[in-house]
Every structure is written in C-alpha cells, then in structure tokens.
Design a protein around this motif. Structure first.
Motif, PDB file in Angstrom:
ATOM      1  N   ASP A  10      -7.234 -35.140  12.890  1.00 25.42           N
ATOM      2  CA  ASP A  10      -6.995 -35.402  11.466  1.00 25.42           C
ATOM      3  C   ASP A  10      -8.185 -36.120  10.832  1.00 25.42           C
ATOM      4  O   ASP A  10      -8.579 -35.823   9.707  1.00 25.42           O
ATOM      5  CB  ASP A  10      -5.730 -36.258  11.273  1.00 25.42           C
ATOM      6  CG  ASP A  10      -4.447 -35.456  11.487  1.00 25.42           C
ATOM      7  OD1 ASP A  10      -4.519 -34.211  11.543  1.00 25.42           O
ATOM      8  OD2 ASP A  10      -3.377 -36.081  11.601  1.00 25.42           O
ATOM      9  N   ILE A  11      -8.745 -37.072  11.571  1.00 24.90           N
ATOM     10  CA  ILE A  11      -9.903 -37.818  11.064  1.00 24.90           C
ATOM     11  C   ILE A  11     -11.058 -36.859  10.800  1.00 24.90           C
ATOM     12  O   ILE A  11     -11.664 -36.863   9.728  1.00 24.90           O
ATOM     13  CB  ILE A  11     -10.344 -38.919  12.062  1.00 24.90           C
ATOM     14  CG1 ILE A  11      -9.277 -40.021  12.135  1.00 24.90           C
ATOM     15  CG2 ILE A  11     -11.696 -39.507  11.653  1.00 24.90           C
ATOM     16  CD1 ILE A  11      -9.522 -41.068  13.210  1.00 24.90           C
ATOM     17  N   LYS A  12     -11.323 -36.013  11.785  1.00 24.51           N
ATOM     18  CA  LYS A  12     -12.431 -35.065  11.671  1.00 24.51           C
ATOM     19  C   LYS A  12     -12.239 -34.136  10.467  1.00 24.51           C
ATOM     20  O   LYS A  12     -13.158 -33.893   9.690  1.00 24.51           O
ATOM     21  CB  LYS A  12     -12.519 -34.252  12.964  1.00 24.51           C
ATOM     22  CG  LYS A  12     -13.801 -33.476  13.097  1.00 24.51           C
ATOM     23  CD  LYS A  12     -13.879 -32.757  14.434  1.00 24.51           C
ATOM     24  CE  LYS A  12     -15.112 -31.876  14.423  1.00 24.51           C
ATOM     25  NZ  LYS A  12     -15.390 -31.247  15.668  1.00 24.51           N
ATOM     26  N   LYS A  13     -11.025 -33.647  10.318  1.00 20.76           N
ATOM     27  CA  LYS A  13     -10.698 -32.727   9.227  1.00 20.76           C
ATOM     28  C   LYS A  13     -10.851 -33.422   7.866  1.00 20.76           C
ATOM     29  O   LYS A  13     -11.437 -32.875   6.937  1.00 20.76           O
ATOM     30  CB  LYS A  13      -9.256 -32.239   9.411  1.00 20.76           C
ATOM     31  CG  LYS A  13      -8.975 -30.896   8.762  1.00 20.76           C
ATOM     32  CD  LYS A  13      -7.535 -30.453   9.002  1.00 20.76           C
ATOM     33  CE  LYS A  13      -7.265 -30.129  10.464  1.00 20.76           C
ATOM     34  NZ  LYS A  13      -5.852 -29.788  10.730  1.00 20.76           N
ATOM     35  N   ALA A  14     -10.308 -34.626   7.773  1.00 22.81           N
ATOM     36  CA  ALA A  14     -10.327 -35.355   6.500  1.00 22.81           C
ATOM     37  C   ALA A  14     -11.747 -35.757   6.108  1.00 22.81           C
ATOM     38  O   ALA A  14     -12.153 -35.583   4.958  1.00 22.81           O
ATOM     39  CB  ALA A  14      -9.426 -36.581   6.585  1.00 22.81           C
ATOM     40  N   VAL A  15     -12.498 -36.284   7.063  1.00 14.93           N
ATOM     41  CA  VAL A  15     -13.873 -36.696   6.768  1.00 14.93           C
ATOM     42  C   VAL A  15     -14.716 -35.473   6.400  1.00 14.93           C
ATOM     43  O   VAL A  15     -15.507 -35.504   5.461  1.00 14.93           O
ATOM     44  CB  VAL A  15     -14.493 -37.484   7.950  1.00 14.93           C
ATOM     45  CG1 VAL A  15     -15.979 -37.713   7.731  1.00 14.93           C
ATOM     46  CG2 VAL A  15     -13.778 -38.826   8.122  1.00 14.93           C
ATOM     47  N   GLY A  16     -14.494 -34.380   7.120  1.00 16.61           N
ATOM     48  CA  GLY A  16     -15.229 -33.143   6.848  1.00 16.61           C
ATOM     49  C   GLY A  16     -14.942 -32.571   5.473  1.00 16.61           C
ATOM     50  O   GLY A  16     -15.819 -31.987   4.828  1.00 16.61           O
ATOM     51  N   ALA A  17     -13.722 -32.767   5.011  1.00  9.46           N
ATOM     52  CA  ALA A  17     -13.319 -32.217   3.710  1.00  9.46           C
ATOM     53  C   ALA A  17     -14.084 -32.855   2.554  1.00  9.46           C
ATOM     54  O   ALA A  17     -14.209 -32.265   1.484  1.00  9.46           O
ATOM     55  CB  ALA A  17     -11.818 -32.415   3.507  1.00  9.46           C
ATOM     56  N   PHE A  18     -14.594 -34.052   2.788  1.00 13.22           N
ATOM     57  CA  PHE A  18     -15.299 -34.771   1.718  1.00 13.22           C
ATOM     58  C   PHE A  18     -16.767 -35.001   2.066  1.00 13.22           C
ATOM     59  O   PHE A  18     -17.367 -35.988   1.656  1.00 13.22           O
ATOM     60  CB  PHE A  18     -14.584 -36.099   1.425  1.00 13.22           C
ATOM     61  CG  PHE A  18     -13.165 -35.888   0.978  1.00 13.22           C
ATOM     62  CD1 PHE A  18     -12.889 -35.434  -0.299  1.00 13.22           C
ATOM     63  CD2 PHE A  18     -12.109 -36.086   1.855  1.00 13.22           C
ATOM     64  CE1 PHE A  18     -11.578 -35.201  -0.707  1.00 13.22           C
ATOM     65  CE2 PHE A  18     -10.796 -35.857   1.460  1.00 13.22           C
ATOM     66  CZ  PHE A  18     -10.534 -35.411   0.171  1.00 13.22           C
ATOM     67  N   SER A  19     -17.329 -34.052   2.810  1.00 12.96           N
ATOM     68  CA  SER A  19     -18.724 -34.209   3.233  1.00 12.96           C
ATOM     69  C   SER A  19     -19.707 -34.007   2.081  1.00 12.96           C
ATOM     70  O   SER A  19     -20.827 -34.504   2.119  1.00 12.96           O
ATOM     71  CB  SER A  19     -19.048 -33.252   4.382  1.00 12.96           C
ATOM     72  OG  SER A  19     -18.811 -31.919   3.970  1.00 12.96           O
ATOM     73  N   ALA A  20     -19.280 -33.300   1.039  1.00 13.64           N
ATOM     74  CA  ALA A  20     -20.175 -33.093  -0.110  1.00 13.64           C
ATOM     75  C   ALA A  20     -20.281 -34.373  -0.932  1.00 13.64           C
ATOM     76  O   ALA A  20     -19.293 -35.086  -1.117  1.00 13.64           O
ATOM     77  CB  ALA A  20     -19.646 -31.960  -0.982  1.00 13.64           C
ATOM     78  N   ALA A  21     -21.483 -34.640  -1.419  1.00 13.63           N
ATOM     79  CA  ALA A  21     -21.705 -35.827  -2.245  1.00 13.63           C
ATOM     80  C   ALA A  21     -20.778 -35.813  -3.458  1.00 13.63           C
ATOM     81  O   ALA A  21     -20.490 -34.752  -4.015  1.00 13.63           O
ATOM     82  CB  ALA A  21     -23.159 -35.881  -2.696  1.00 13.63           C
ATOM     83  N   GLU A  22     -20.326 -36.972  -3.842  1.00  7.49           N
ATOM     84  CA  GLU A  22     -19.459 -37.172  -5.021  1.00  7.49           C
ATOM     85  C   GLU A  22     -18.112 -36.453  -4.930  1.00  7.49           C
ATOM     86  O   GLU A  22     -17.449 -36.249  -5.939  1.00  7.49           O
ATOM     87  CB  GLU A  22     -20.172 -36.734  -6.325  1.00  7.49           C
ATOM     88  CG  GLU A  22     -21.548 -37.336  -6.544  1.00  7.49           C
ATOM     89  CD  GLU A  22     -21.563 -38.857  -6.668  1.00  7.49           C
ATOM     90  OE1 GLU A  22     -20.495 -39.483  -6.801  1.00  7.49           O
ATOM     91  OE2 GLU A  22     -22.660 -39.429  -6.611  1.00  7.49           O
ATOM     92  N   SER A  23     -17.696 -36.075  -3.723  1.00  9.28           N
ATOM     93  CA  SER A  23     -16.433 -35.334  -3.606  1.00  9.28           C
ATOM     94  C   SER A  23     -15.267 -36.210  -3.160  1.00  9.28           C
ATOM     95  O   SER A  23     -14.133 -35.758  -3.098  1.00  9.28           O
ATOM     96  CB  SER A  23     -16.592 -34.187  -2.594  1.00  9.28           C
ATOM     97  OG  SER A  23     -16.758 -34.716  -1.275  1.00  9.28           O
TER      98      SER A  23
END
Length: 109
Positions: A10-23
């Motif tokens: 879940d951590i990996k998925k959640a952090v990955g979902a917001f990898s784009a700047a300002e997202s």
C-alpha cells in the motif's frame, strides 16, 4: 517502522501515485496508504514516525519529507505542497501539526 503499521504494498502504491511534482493530495494519500481505516493508536504511531525530531509536532521541515517518512524513495514535497499540507492540518495556526490535528486530517480524508 512504517511497515509495522501499514502494508509495504500500500505504501509503495500510494507514494508512487503522487510521484509527479505538485500532485500530492493528502486525503487521497492517507486513504490509499491504508491509514484511514487504522485505529487511533496506529494513526498515532504513524504520527510519531513522521515526527522525526520527537518534538510532539510535525513541523513544516518534516512535512516536506512526509513521503520519505513512509518510504525512503519517496520524493520531497515542493514548498507549495508543503505549505498546503500545513495549512490543511494546522487547525490552531501554530505553524505545526500536533497529534490530534494529524488524527483529524486522517479522519477527514
């Protein structure tokens, strides 16, 4: 460690979902990372992990690295994201987020 409370997947998925700047969106993040359905005790544990200097508060400098608190390869938040996160969580206007304020943020997500 954060993985004592939340699943690594879940951590990996959640952090990955917001990898784009300002997202970064804390409501979606807390939900995706599984924090929303955790007990108040677990939410407090996560707060203490994010409170790196053990001051009892998450200050602006610590908020910048909030994703790193969940996983070492998380990105730093931008100044804009950090300030938005602080503004969302800092209900009493003291410039930092206390444990109760953090719990409220999670509950609102």
């Amino acid at each position: 460690a954060m993985t004592d409370v939340l699943s690594a997947e879940d951590i990996k998925k959640a952090v990955g979902a917001f990898s784009a700047a300002e997202s970064f969106n804390y409501k979606k993040f807390f939900e995706m990372v599984g924090l929303k359905k955790k007990s108040p005790e677990d939410v407090k544990k996560v707060f203490h992990i994010l409170d790196k200097d053990r001051s009892g508060f998450i200050e602006e400098e610590e908020l910048k690295f909030v994703l790193k608190g969940f996983t070492p390869d998380g990105r730093d938040l931008s100044d804009k994201e950090t300030k938005a996160l602080l503004a969302a969580g800092d209900k009493d206007g003291d410039g930092k987020i206390g444990a109760d304020e953090f719990a409220t943020m999670v509950a609102e997500s």
